[in-house]
Scaffold this motif. Structure first.
Motif, PDB file in Angstrom:
ATOM      1  N   ASP A   1      29.417  26.969  38.414  1.00 23.89           N
ATOM      2  CA  ASP A   1      30.300  26.892  39.578  1.00 23.89           C
ATOM      3  C   ASP A   1      31.176  28.141  39.646  1.00 23.89           C
ATOM      4  N   PRO A   2      31.364  28.705  40.840  1.00 25.38           N
ATOM      5  CA  PRO A   2      32.234  29.892  40.932  1.00 25.38           C
ATOM      6  C   PRO A   2      33.671  29.548  40.512  1.00 25.38           C
ATOM      7  N   LEU A   3      34.292  30.474  39.853  1.00 27.90           N
ATOM      8  CA  LEU A   3      35.686  30.266  39.440  1.00 27.90           C
ATOM      9  C   LEU A   3      36.599  30.214  40.666  1.00 27.90           C
ATOM     10  N   SER A   4      36.230  30.990  41.680  1.00 25.82           N
ATOM     11  CA  SER A   4      37.124  31.129  42.836  1.00 25.82           C
ATOM     12  C   SER A   4      37.160  29.877  43.718  1.00 25.82           C
ATOM     13  N   THR A   5      36.329  28.860  43.381  1.00 28.04           N
ATOM     14  CA  THR A   5      36.421  27.609  44.134  1.00 28.04           C
ATOM     15  C   THR A   5      36.900  26.474  43.221  1.00 28.04           C
ATOM     16  N   ASN A   6      37.283  26.822  42.020  1.00 35.41           N
ATOM     17  CA  ASN A   6      37.735  25.818  41.055  1.00 35.41           C
ATOM     18  C   ASN A   6      39.222  25.508  41.322  1.00 35.41           C
ATOM     19  N   THR A   7      39.483  24.333  41.874  1.00 32.84           N
ATOM     20  CA  THR A   7      40.855  24.032  42.326  1.00 32.84           C
ATOM     21  C   THR A   7      41.846  24.044  41.170  1.00 32.84           C
ATOM     22  N   SER A   8      41.371  23.639  40.014  1.00 33.54           N
ATOM     23  CA  SER A   8      42.270  23.627  38.861  1.00 33.54           C
ATOM     24  C   SER A   8      42.715  25.059  38.520  1.00 33.54           C
ATOM     25  N   LEU A   9      41.754  25.982  38.498  1.00 31.69           N
ATOM     26  CA  LEU A   9      42.094  27.378  38.180  1.00 31.69           C
ATOM     27  C   LEU A   9      42.926  28.012  39.291  1.00 31.69           C
ATOM     28  N   LEU A  10      42.631  27.598  40.534  1.00 28.63           N
ATOM     29  CA  LEU A  10      43.356  28.188  41.668  1.00 28.63           C
ATOM     30  C   LEU A  10      44.837  27.828  41.655  1.00 28.63           C
ATOM     31  N   SER A  11      45.186  26.805  40.902  1.00 25.81           N
ATOM     32  CA  SER A  11      46.606  26.460  40.835  1.00 25.81           C
ATOM     33  C   SER A  11      47.359  27.420  39.913  1.00 25.81           C
ATOM     34  N   THR A  12      46.619  28.218  39.158  1.00 27.40           N
ATOM     35  CA  THR A  12      47.271  29.164  38.238  1.00 27.40           C
ATOM     36  C   THR A  12      46.941  30.620  38.561  1.00 27.40           C
ATOM     37  N   TYR A  13      45.706  30.856  39.005  1.00 29.94           N
ATOM     38  CA  TYR A  13      45.258  32.239  39.158  1.00 29.94           C
ATOM     39  C   TYR A  13      44.972  32.575  40.619  1.00 29.94           C
ATOM     40  N   HIS A  14      45.210  33.824  40.954  1.00 25.78           N
ATOM     41  CA  HIS A  14      44.972  34.273  42.323  1.00 25.78           C
ATOM     42  C   HIS A  14      43.468  34.270  42.623  1.00 25.78           C
ATOM     43  N   PRO A  15      43.090  33.804  43.839  1.00 25.11           N
ATOM     44  CA  PRO A  15      41.659  33.746  44.168  1.00 25.11           C
ATOM     45  C   PRO A  15      40.946  35.091  44.009  1.00 25.11           C
ATOM     46  N   ALA A  16      41.642  36.175  44.324  1.00 23.91           N
ATOM     47  CA  ALA A  16      40.978  37.489  44.238  1.00 23.91           C
ATOM     48  C   ALA A  16      40.655  37.854  42.787  1.00 23.91           C
ATOM     49  N   LEU A  17      41.526  37.439  41.892  1.00 20.69           N
ATOM     50  CA  LEU A  17      41.274  37.714  40.476  1.00 20.69           C
ATOM     51  C   LEU A  17      40.053  36.904  40.017  1.00 20.69           C
ATOM     52  N   LEU A  18      40.000  35.628  40.423  1.00 19.65           N
ATOM     53  CA  LEU A  18      38.864  34.776  40.051  1.00 19.65           C
ATOM     54  C   LEU A  18      37.579  35.284  40.714  1.00 19.65           C
ATOM     55  N   ALA A  19      37.698  35.709  41.973  1.00 15.16           N
ATOM     56  CA  ALA A  19      36.507  36.203  42.689  1.00 15.16           C
ATOM     57  C   ALA A  19      35.963  37.460  42.017  1.00 15.16           C
ATOM     58  N   SER A  20      36.838  38.263  41.462  1.00 15.34           N
ATOM     59  CA  SER A  20      36.356  39.491  40.814  1.00 15.34           C
ATOM     60  C   SER A  20      35.544  39.141  39.555  1.00 15.34           C
ATOM     61  N   ILE A  21      35.953  38.069  38.867  1.00 14.64           N
ATOM     62  CA  ILE A  21      35.176  37.646  37.684  1.00 14.64           C
ATOM     63  C   ILE A  21      33.833  37.071  38.155  1.00 14.64           C
ATOM     64  N   ASP A  22      33.872  36.292  39.250  1.00 13.91           N
ATOM     65  CA  ASP A  22      32.616  35.756  39.802  1.00 13.91           C
ATOM     66  C   ASP A  22      31.629  36.879  40.105  1.00 13.91           C
ATOM     67  N   ARG A  23      32.158  37.957  40.664  1.00 13.47           N
ATOM     68  CA  ARG A  23      31.248  39.064  41.008  1.00 13.47           C
ATOM     69  C   ARG A  23      30.689  39.709  39.739  1.00 13.47           C
ATOM     70  N   ALA A  24      31.546  39.820  38.720  1.00 13.52           N
ATOM     71  CA  ALA A  24      31.095  40.446  37.464  1.00 13.52           C
ATOM     72  C   ALA A  24      29.958  39.653  36.821  1.00 13.52           C
TER      73      ALA A  24
END
Ligand SMILES: Nc1ncnc2c1ncn2[C@@H]1O[C@H](COP(=O)(O)OP(=O)(O)O)[C@@H](O)[C@H]1O
Ligand SMILES: [Mg+2]
Length: 386
Positions: A339-362
């Motif tokens: 599952d992409p990190l940038s759609t993980n609601t739990s992570l989104l409560s702590t981390y900025h979507p752009a930061l998570l999206a950059s890991i998804d791309r990596a």
């Protein structure tokens, strides 16, 4: 600790997942300022949303390179490391040298690691009275150590000779490569010597804990790694990989237990056993860790480049944030269940979507969908409209 599943033979056995990191008990708004400000604040005191890309880049590079930033930025990580337990002892008897062995002016304290190719010891350098780490070449499929003897012997000197020679030259290549590097986030090599029918190199002791353990501590406590700390770690690791890639080198074994976090909160990359020249072909052996290595690494003559370490760093961050290893990369290329990190609601409560999206791309399964260079990743972090 992640089991050492690194192998030279592709292996698709899954690595046991850890429980998911529970959600942050005090969530911040997803659109809260994403990254910590540099010392003295941003030059342009606007919100993160309207900041021009140049400022971000400047900030990111400042975080990556300027020492004064580190202390405040990652101090909380450093405090946790100071509390953490020391490196556990590791027994791989009868392979290891016994504690107390005097080795070329170093007193072996204990064995702290052992893989298929070598043994790692904590030792004391008698003359300088400092703690060091010593790595010993020990290809365990070919060699053994007789009880009561310190010498390494081959099981079958005739059939094992080629493998032994390869291991010795690969080991020397590893230390020569390390000796050329000078970066605060890469462990420094001190010396090399041959004894007991094998080879050793001495490397800077990093007083800290592995990223794996740090993430596990957070998961246990149910508290995510703060975004500012995570960002500080990412940027420094990107800077270290950029440094390596700039020298046309690939690490090829980036994973949470090959990253140690010092008491000052600095991430330091260790274990260059799999490193090779990015564009040359000095060692085309397949070395991979399922869950962290990209598909091209388990493909004979796979097209490796900076994107290969980029995948492994992304997979390392994925593990750090979720407590779960990615499925094997080749499997992900056919059917991706991650599952992409940038759609993980739990992570989104702590981390900025752009930061998570950059890991998804990596961690894109196909190399061409990933960042091609570390600069691309950094630029993306810098230019995203946060
Ligand atoms: N420079 C170092 N400082 C502190 N601990 C180290 C250092 N190098 C290795 N270690 C410890 O020893 C373990 C094994 O070393 P490593 O170089 O990763 O070899 P391998 O994974 O091939 O066994 C690491 O996971 C880490 O706990
Ligand atoms: Mg290792």
């Amino acid at each position: 600790m992640i089991p050492d599943t690194r192998s030279i033979i592709p292996d698709s056995s899954p690595v046991a997942p850890r429980p998911m990191v529970p959600p942050c008990p005090t969530p911040s708004a997803p659109d809260a300022p994403a990254f910590p400000p540099p010392p003295g604040g941003f030059r342009n005191p606007t919100t993160m949303h309207s900041r021009p890309a140049g400022d971000f880049m400047e900030h990111i590079l400042a975080v990556a390179r300027a020492e004064p930033v580190s202390a405040s930025q990652i101090a909380d990580i450093g405090e946790e490391v100071a509390e953490a337990e020391p490196i556990p002892e590791c027994h791989i008897a009868p392979r290891e040298l016994p504690a107390g062995t005097l080795l070329h002016g170093y007193r072996v304290q204990r064995c702290i690691g052992g893989g298929g190719f070598g043994v790692t010891y904590l030792a004391q350098e008698s003359l300088l009275n400092r703690t060091v780490v010593i790595k010993e070449s020990f290809p365990d499929s070919i060699c053994y150590r007789e009880e009561g003897s310190l010498d390494v012997r081959m099981h079958d000197p005739e059939s094992g000779q080629d493998g032994y020679n390869w291991a010795m030259s690969n080991f020397l290549r590893e230390v020569r490569l390390l000796a050329t590097l000078d970066h605060p986030c890469i462990a420094k090599v001190y010396s090399y010597f041959e004894e007991h029918n094998t080879a050793y190199y001495v490397v800077e002791f990093i007083n800290g804990v592995s990223l794996d353990k740090l993430a596990a501590q957070h998961a246990e406590k149910g508290i995510p790694i703060p975004q500012s700390s995570l960002f500080g770690l990412i940027v420094r690791l990107l800077d270290a990989l950029d440094y390596l890639h700039g020298r046309k080198l690939l690490h090829r074994d980036i994973k949470p237990d090959n990253i140690l976090i010092t008491r000052a909160g600095l991430p330091v990359i260790i274990d260059f056993g799999a490193a090779r020249e990015a564009y040359g072909d000095l060692s085309n052996n397949i070395v991979e860790t399922p869950g962290f290595s990209p598909a091209e690494q388990s493909t004979p003559n796979g097209n490796m480049g900076p994107w290969t370490d980029i995948y492994a760093l992304g997979a390392t961050l994925y593990y750090t944030l979720t407590g779960t290893c990615l499925p094997p990369a080749k499997q992900r290329q056919i059917y991706d269940t991650a599952d992409p990190l940038s759609t993980n609601t739990s992570l989104l409560s702590t981390y900025h979507p752009a930061l998570l999206a950059s890991i998804d791309r990596a961690i894109s399964p196909l190399p061409e969908h990933r960042y091609q260079t570390i600069a691309d990743w950094m630029r993306d972090l810098a230019s995203t409209h946060l």
